[in-house]
Write an enzyme that holds these catalytic residues in place. Sequence first.
Site, PDB file in Angstrom:
ATOM      1  CG  ASP A   1      37.053  28.713  32.610  1.00 21.98           C
ATOM      2  OD1 ASP A   1      36.577  28.523  31.474  1.00 21.98           O
ATOM      3  OD2 ASP A   1      38.080  29.392  32.791  1.00 21.98           O
TER       4      ASP A   1
ATOM      5  NE  ARG B   1      39.897  27.176  29.112  1.00 20.20           N
ATOM      6  CZ  ARG B   1      41.211  27.219  28.904  1.00 20.20           C
ATOM      7  NH1 ARG B   1      41.878  26.128  28.634  1.00 20.20           N
ATOM      8  NH2 ARG B   1      41.860  28.374  28.969  1.00 20.20           N
TER       9      ARG B   1
ATOM     10  CE1 TYR C   1      42.124  41.355  25.515  1.00 17.35           C
ATOM     11  CE2 TYR C   1      44.175  42.331  24.764  1.00 17.35           C
ATOM     12  CZ  TYR C   1      43.446  41.674  25.736  1.00 17.35           C
ATOM     13  OH  TYR C   1      44.045  41.344  26.927  1.00 17.35           O
TER      14      TYR C   1
HETATM   15  P1  NAD Z   1      42.767  32.950  28.970  1.00 12.20           P
HETATM   16  O1  NAD Z   1      42.172  32.962  27.611  1.00 12.20           O
HETATM   17  O2  NAD Z   1      43.938  32.077  29.239  1.00 12.20           O
HETATM   18  O3  NAD Z   1      41.650  32.604  30.041  1.00 12.20           O
HETATM   19  C1  NAD Z   1      40.340  33.095  29.961  1.00 12.20           C
HETATM   20  C2  NAD Z   1      39.431  32.065  30.566  1.00 12.20           C
HETATM   21  O4  NAD Z   1      38.082  32.556  30.479  1.00 12.20           O
HETATM   22  C3  NAD Z   1      39.456  30.713  29.821  1.00 12.20           C
HETATM   23  O5  NAD Z   1      39.710  29.650  30.718  1.00 12.20           O
HETATM   24  C4  NAD Z   1      38.063  30.607  29.202  1.00 12.20           C
HETATM   25  O6  NAD Z   1      37.560  29.273  29.169  1.00 12.20           O
HETATM   26  C5  NAD Z   1      37.241  31.471  30.150  1.00 12.20           C
HETATM   27  N1  NAD Z   1      36.020  31.954  29.531  1.00 12.20           N
HETATM   28  C6  NAD Z   1      35.834  32.341  28.246  1.00 12.20           C
HETATM   29  N2  NAD Z   1      34.556  32.672  28.050  1.00 12.20           N
HETATM   30  C7  NAD Z   1      33.923  32.505  29.221  1.00 12.20           C
HETATM   31  C8  NAD Z   1      32.572  32.684  29.643  1.00 12.20           C
HETATM   32  N3  NAD Z   1      31.640  33.101  28.787  1.00 12.20           N
HETATM   33  N4  NAD Z   1      32.249  32.431  30.923  1.00 12.20           N
HETATM   34  C9  NAD Z   1      33.209  31.974  31.796  1.00 12.20           C
HETATM   35  N5  NAD Z   1      34.492  31.781  31.450  1.00 12.20           N
HETATM   36  C10 NAD Z   1      34.829  32.030  30.177  1.00 12.20           C
HETATM   37  O7  NAD Z   1      43.105  34.475  29.320  1.00 12.20           O
HETATM   38  P2  NAD Z   1      44.191  35.026  30.360  1.00 12.20           P
HETATM   39  O8  NAD Z   1      45.461  35.206  29.634  1.00 12.20           O
HETATM   40  O9  NAD Z   1      44.162  34.238  31.608  1.00 12.20           O
HETATM   41  O10 NAD Z   1      43.598  36.484  30.600  1.00 12.20           O
HETATM   42  C11 NAD Z   1      42.758  36.799  31.682  1.00 12.20           C
HETATM   43  C12 NAD Z   1      42.443  38.283  31.640  1.00 12.20           C
HETATM   44  O11 NAD Z   1      43.655  39.026  31.693  1.00 12.20           O
HETATM   45  C13 NAD Z   1      41.740  38.734  30.351  1.00 12.20           C
HETATM   46  O12 NAD Z   1      40.849  39.781  30.655  1.00 12.20           O
HETATM   47  C14 NAD Z   1      42.867  39.286  29.521  1.00 12.20           C
HETATM   48  O13 NAD Z   1      42.413  40.247  28.612  1.00 12.20           O
HETATM   49  C15 NAD Z   1      43.731  39.901  30.581  1.00 12.20           C
HETATM   50  N6  NAD Z   1      45.123  40.062  30.129  1.00 12.20           N
HETATM   51  C16 NAD Z   1      45.904  38.966  29.896  1.00 12.20           C
HETATM   52  C17 NAD Z   1      47.218  39.141  29.462  1.00 12.20           C
HETATM   53  C18 NAD Z   1      48.132  37.966  29.209  1.00 12.20           C
HETATM   54  O14 NAD Z   1      49.254  38.163  28.713  1.00 12.20           O
HETATM   55  N7  NAD Z   1      47.716  36.749  29.533  1.00 12.20           N
HETATM   56  C19 NAD Z   1      47.709  40.438  29.255  1.00 12.20           C
HETATM   57  C20 NAD Z   1      46.872  41.529  29.443  1.00 12.20           C
HETATM   58  C21 NAD Z   1      45.576  41.328  29.912  1.00 12.20           C
HETATM   59  C1  AKB Z   2      47.668  39.765  24.147  1.00 15.35           C
HETATM   60  O1  AKB Z   2      48.752  39.654  23.537  1.00 15.35           O
HETATM   61  O2  AKB Z   2      46.559  39.874  23.599  1.00 15.35           O
HETATM   62  C2  AKB Z   2      47.723  39.836  25.643  1.00 15.35           C
HETATM   63  C3  AKB Z   2      47.727  41.255  26.099  1.00 15.35           C
HETATM   64  C4  AKB Z   2      48.975  42.028  26.064  1.00 15.35           C
HETATM   65  O3  AKB Z   2      46.703  41.769  26.465  1.00 15.35           O
HETATM   66  N1  AKB Z   2      48.844  39.106  26.114  1.00 15.35           N
END
Ligand code: NAD
Ligand code: AKB
Length: 312
Positions: A36, A38, A144
Amino acid sequence: MAKEKILVIGASGQIGVELTLALRKIYGNANVVASDLREENELLKGSGPYVSLDVMNKEMLHVQVIRQNITQIYLLAAILSATGEKNPGLAWHLNMQGLLNVLDIAREEKLNKVYWPSSIAVFGPTSPKKNCPQQTIIEPITVYGISKYAGEFWCNYFHQRYGVDVRSIRYPGLISYKSAPGGGTTDYAIEIFHEALEHKHYKCFLKEDTYLPMMYMPDAISATIRLMEAPAEKISVRTSYNVSAISFSPKEIAAEIKKHIPDFTINYSPDYRQAIADSWPQSIDDSVARNDWGWKHEYDLSAMSADMLQNL
Ligand code: NAD
Ligand code: AKB
């Protein structure tokens, strides 16, 4: 099973923490490298290797893939819908270039598999609101959603043209208690539990009747692993699969929480995220995923709410 070495990029995020822990159970702690931008999440500490890595730095990423003998990448680093609207340029840049870096390296190093999640955010106001099908009109209005839709076609392109085995799911809003959400429109459905327990009140940033597709994290992890373990011939969709579990509104989840915390109250103060939520479908048809690789969910609204409140 051939020996796999997995790199999870974005492992400190909401999905990354739980997916890394689940993959370590299957493949062994030493064979799943968390990474990551962070710092390492507390829940990952001591459970396996961690490297600090920026997915935008292609050279460093490439070096890590070679040095660690990586055979699979799970790319989770992205900027989500609500944060993306505050900085569209950055969201586009990270969500696109990060994916292209990973796909390029997967092609060059002949990686066995790549996982990259898309989202229900690909759908827009012209998509069907109810039981939105796998293939339909897709005109996203958020940066997005645009980046996810473009990403889906890059995945398909790298599969068709270079044979990269990249697989993807359009996750709905994910609800979890282990790690904090990262700036999405569906985050209200997590905040509401924290606020209910701490203050017995929640001020919701969406209107009471805003229905959205949602899923509890254990189901999302199980869908991801099931898709990645399916034989390649079962994967008919190389853009991204619809998957679905629950659909509810803020009013409905509040009523569910009230069953456990009777004096819980909610009021509604919609902000810019209402327009994003209004552009998405209320429910999703995931019959293609169910037929192709046997996807099924376990948690409904009441089982998910009880588990969230017990664990928080
Ligand atoms: P999140 O924001 O909680 O986690 C993303 C992680 O990526 C963070 O820890 C951040 O520090 C890291 N990151 C950001 N920039 C970076 C970089 N340049 N290099 C390395 N790491 C980096 O997101 P999430 O909710 O865990 O989502 C993960 C994936 O799932 C994403 O592609 C998101 O679009 C997709 N997604 C999530 C949801 C949801 O509800 N959480 C829904 C649909 C899709
Ligand atoms: C968001 O709300 O952006 C995410 C997703 C549905 O991709 N949880």
